[in-house]
Design a protein around this motif. Structure first.
Motif, PDB file in Angstrom:
ATOM      1  N   THR A 170      50.615  43.731  69.739  1.00 57.48           N
ATOM      2  CA  THR A 170      51.023  43.303  71.081  1.00 57.48           C
ATOM      3  C   THR A 170      50.436  44.223  72.146  1.00 57.48           C
ATOM      4  OG1 THR A 170      53.131  44.498  70.816  1.00 57.48           O
ATOM      5  CG2 THR A 170      53.120  42.140  70.322  1.00 57.48           C
ATOM      6  N   GLY A 171      50.188  45.476  71.781  1.00 62.73           N
ATOM      7  CA  GLY A 171      49.498  46.369  72.716  1.00 62.73           C
ATOM      8  C   GLY A 171      48.086  45.889  73.002  1.00 62.73           C
ATOM      9  N   ALA A 172      47.411  45.366  71.982  1.00 64.12           N
ATOM     10  CA  ALA A 172      46.072  44.814  72.184  1.00 64.12           C
ATOM     11  C   ALA A 172      46.125  43.581  73.074  1.00 64.12           C
ATOM     12  CB  ALA A 172      45.436  44.477  70.845  1.00 64.12           C
ATOM     13  N   LEU A 173      47.157  42.771  72.905  1.00 64.07           N
ATOM     14  CA  LEU A 173      47.346  41.609  73.783  1.00 64.07           C
ATOM     15  C   LEU A 173      47.478  42.048  75.236  1.00 64.07           C
ATOM     16  CD1 LEU A 173      49.855  39.028  72.231  1.00 64.07           C
ATOM     17  CD2 LEU A 173      47.583  38.557  73.149  1.00 64.07           C
ATOM     18  N   ARG A 174      48.278  43.073  75.467  1.00 60.03           N
ATOM     19  CA  ARG A 174      48.450  43.595  76.833  1.00 60.03           C
ATOM     20  C   ARG A 174      47.126  44.098  77.399  1.00 60.03           C
ATOM     21  NH1 ARG A 174      53.328  45.045  79.023  1.00 60.03           N
ATOM     22  NH2 ARG A 174      55.203  44.817  77.745  1.00 60.03           N
ATOM     23  N   GLU A 175      46.399  44.819  76.572  1.00 63.66           N
ATOM     24  CA  GLU A 175      45.121  45.389  77.021  1.00 63.66           C
ATOM     25  C   GLU A 175      44.134  44.285  77.374  1.00 63.66           C
ATOM     26  OE1 GLU A 175      41.818  48.688  75.477  1.00 63.66           O
ATOM     27  OE2 GLU A 175      43.633  48.286  74.309  1.00 63.66           O
ATOM     28  N   LEU A 176      44.084  43.254  76.542  1.00 63.94           N
ATOM     29  CA  LEU A 176      43.186  42.137  76.820  1.00 63.94           C
ATOM     30  C   LEU A 176      43.592  41.426  78.105  1.00 63.94           C
ATOM     31  CD1 LEU A 176      40.929  40.186  76.173  1.00 63.94           C
ATOM     32  CD2 LEU A 176      42.437  39.053  74.532  1.00 63.94           C
ATOM     33  N   ALA A 177      44.877  41.250  78.309  1.00 64.61           N
ATOM     34  CA  ALA A 177      45.352  40.546  79.500  1.00 64.61           C
ATOM     35  C   ALA A 177      44.973  41.283  80.789  1.00 64.61           C
ATOM     36  CB  ALA A 177      46.867  40.366  79.431  1.00 64.61           C
ATOM     37  N   ALA A 178      44.774  42.597  80.681  1.00 61.21           N
ATOM     38  CA  ALA A 178      44.426  43.389  81.864  1.00 61.21           C
ATOM     39  C   ALA A 178      42.929  43.399  82.162  1.00 61.21           C
ATOM     40  CB  ALA A 178      44.910  44.829  81.677  1.00 61.21           C
ATOM     41  N   LEU A 179      42.122  42.858  81.262  1.00 62.59           N
ATOM     42  CA  LEU A 179      40.676  42.864  81.472  1.00 62.59           C
ATOM     43  C   LEU A 179      40.261  41.692  82.365  1.00 62.59           C
ATOM     44  CD1 LEU A 179      39.355  43.593  77.852  1.00 62.59           C
ATOM     45  CD2 LEU A 179      39.587  45.209  79.749  1.00 62.59           C
ATOM     46  N   PRO A 220      30.040  44.403  76.335  1.00 63.79           N
ATOM     47  CA  PRO A 220      30.190  45.475  77.325  1.00 63.79           C
ATOM     48  C   PRO A 220      31.494  45.394  78.121  1.00 63.79           C
ATOM     49  CG  PRO A 220      28.000  44.496  77.446  1.00 63.79           C
ATOM     50  CD  PRO A 220      28.814  43.613  76.566  1.00 63.79           C
ATOM     51  N   TYR A 221      32.106  44.227  78.155  1.00 68.33           N
ATOM     52  CA  TYR A 221      33.309  44.023  78.962  1.00 68.33           C
ATOM     53  C   TYR A 221      34.598  44.237  78.170  1.00 68.33           C
ATOM     54  CZ  TYR A 221      29.798  41.754  81.875  1.00 68.33           C
ATOM     55  OH  TYR A 221      28.669  41.485  82.620  1.00 68.33           O
ATOM     56  N   VAL A 222      34.491  44.375  76.845  1.00 66.15           N
ATOM     57  CA  VAL A 222      35.709  44.437  76.038  1.00 66.15           C
ATOM     58  C   VAL A 222      35.832  45.713  75.209  1.00 66.15           C
ATOM     59  CG1 VAL A 222      35.967  41.941  75.948  1.00 66.15           C
ATOM     60  CG2 VAL A 222      34.655  43.094  74.163  1.00 66.15           C
ATOM     61  N   THR A 223      34.926  46.658  75.374  1.00 67.18           N
ATOM     62  CA  THR A 223      35.106  47.950  74.717  1.00 67.18           C
ATOM     63  C   THR A 223      35.961  48.832  75.634  1.00 67.18           C
ATOM     64  OG1 THR A 223      33.019  48.671  75.702  1.00 67.18           O
ATOM     65  CG2 THR A 223      32.934  47.877  73.448  1.00 67.18           C
ATOM     66  N   PRO A 224      36.846  49.659  75.067  1.00 67.59           N
ATOM     67  CA  PRO A 224      37.018  50.027  73.657  1.00 67.59           C
ATOM     68  C   PRO A 224      38.017  49.163  72.874  1.00 67.59           C
ATOM     69  CG  PRO A 224      38.374  51.453  74.995  1.00 67.59           C
ATOM     70  CD  PRO A 224      37.656  50.528  75.958  1.00 67.59           C
ATOM     71  N   LEU A 225      38.523  48.081  73.483  1.00 71.65           N
ATOM     72  CA  LEU A 225      39.366  47.180  72.705  1.00 71.65           C
ATOM     73  C   LEU A 225      38.593  46.658  71.498  1.00 71.65           C
ATOM     74  CD1 LEU A 225      41.931  45.489  72.306  1.00 71.65           C
ATOM     75  CD2 LEU A 225      41.018  43.830  73.937  1.00 71.65           C
ATOM     76  N   ALA A 226      37.314  46.387  71.687  1.00 74.34           N
ATOM     77  CA  ALA A 226      36.418  45.962  70.608  1.00 74.34           C
ATOM     78  C   ALA A 226      35.470  47.108  70.273  1.00 74.34           C
ATOM     79  CB  ALA A 226      35.618  44.739  71.040  1.00 74.34           C
ATOM     80  N   PRO A 227      34.965  47.153  69.045  1.00 69.56           N
ATOM     81  CA  PRO A 227      33.960  48.170  68.720  1.00 69.56           C
ATOM     82  C   PRO A 227      32.680  47.952  69.517  1.00 69.56           C
ATOM     83  CG  PRO A 227      34.186  46.580  66.935  1.00 69.56           C
ATOM     84  CD  PRO A 227      35.290  46.295  67.898  1.00 69.56           C
ATOM     85  N   ARG A 228      31.990  49.034  69.813  1.00 69.50           N
ATOM     86  CA  ARG A 228      30.795  48.973  70.652  1.00 69.50           C
ATOM     87  C   ARG A 228      29.627  48.352  69.889  1.00 69.50           C
ATOM     88  NH1 ARG A 228      26.716  52.865  71.726  1.00 69.50           N
ATOM     89  NH2 ARG A 228      27.827  54.287  70.304  1.00 69.50           N
ATOM     90  N   LEU A 229      28.910  47.453  70.553  1.00 66.14           N
ATOM     91  CA  LEU A 229      27.700  46.859  69.980  1.00 66.14           C
ATOM     92  C   LEU A 229      26.561  47.868  70.050  1.00 66.14           C
ATOM     93  CD1 LEU A 229      26.239  44.266  68.907  1.00 66.14           C
ATOM     94  CD2 LEU A 229      25.659  43.796  71.307  1.00 66.14           C
TER      95      LEU A 229
END
Length: 269
Positions: free
Chosen positions: A118-127, A74-83
């Motif tokens: 690298t865009g995904a890296l940025r997105e993860l770093a902001a979570l 729940p904390y990483v969508t939409p970077l990750a597919p939804r469970l």
């Protein structure tokens, strides 16, 4: 060692019935090759869409990674597919995710996928890091550093993925999606770019070029150089252990990449 693989048809009937209770009648199954951490990996085609299935036997030593993925999702969508579901039935622990129609990231030099990675890296770093049970980076790497005190530099409050295998990064037309969160970790924010460096080197980048690739990530820029040195040293030891005495081509490539980066960090200092 990889988890032993199984096809959807090989699951006990109770497990297959439990899955269909969650997603409806399955019209077609597409078994796909599994990763290191999953036994079942399949695409289930239903009247309402496609669901990605993954699972482990409920008594497998890594089954806790299934719960970790469910907890962090729940904390990483939409970077990750939804469970979509998490069930335990027929002696199996099973997850169902929305399917991503994309391809595995190409990490090679010049790849058009790299800006999305690298865009995904940025997105993860902001979570923000959720208040759930997670592994701690300083504990995971404590056995691989030269001095136990070095591992303290890996501690932090950032949410980390830690497994940047290109098969865990799915590229679609507009972005990168990060899958397989079973080894999600809490630690220093610069560690995920550091993990990616090794995979970039394994794909053909020089150590300097790989570091330059992640240099656009603010968390990497702020990383203490000596802490990065300690991580490179620990990673070389870790991949040497994973490769073992008779490594296959995949493990040897990662072992060599980690060693090259470690040597680069020694030479630059």
């Amino acid at each position: 060692m990889p988890a032993p693989s199984i096809t959807f048809a090989g699951l006990p009937s109770g497990a297959r019935t439990a899955i269909e209770a969650e997603i409806g009648s399955i019209l077609r199954i597409e078994d796909v090759s599994t990763g290191l951490n999953s036994s079942l990996s399949a695409l289930a085609h239903t009247a309402s869409g496609v669901v990605f299935l993954k699972g482990l036997r409920a008594d497998h030593r890594w089954v806790w990674t299934q719960q970790r993925e469910a907890d962090v999702n729940p904390y990483v969508t939409p970077l990750a597919p939804r469970l979509l579901f998490h069930v335990i039935a027929g002696g199996w622990d099973l997850l169902g995710f929305e399917a991503i129609d994309g391809h595995h990231a190409d990490y090679s030099p010049g790849s058009p996928d790299l800006p999305k990675v690298t865009g995904a890296l940025r997105e993860l770093a902001a979570l923000p890091c959720p208040d759930i049970e997670l592994r701690l980076a300083e504990q995971r790497l404590a056995g691989y550093v030269a001095d136990p005190a070095d591992a303290e530099a890996f501690a932090g409050d950032a949410l980390l993925h830690t497994d940047w295998n290109n098969h865990n990064v799915l590229i679609t037309h507009d972005r990168a999606h990060l899958v397989d969160w079973g080894w999600a970790t809490r630690g220093a924010a610069w560690l995920d770019p550091a993990h990616l460096v090794i995979w970039l080197i394994s794909a053909g980048h020089t150590p300097s070029a790989a570091e330059a690739m992640v240099a656009i990530i603010p968390t990497w820029v702020s990383a203490p150089p000596r802490a990065v040195d300690a991580f490179a040293h620990a990673s070389a030891n870790l991949w040497k252990e994973i490769a073992g005495s008779a490594p296959d081509a995949w493990a040897m490539n990662l072992r060599n990449a980690a060693w090259l980066w470690h040597q680069h960090r020694i030479d630059r200092s």
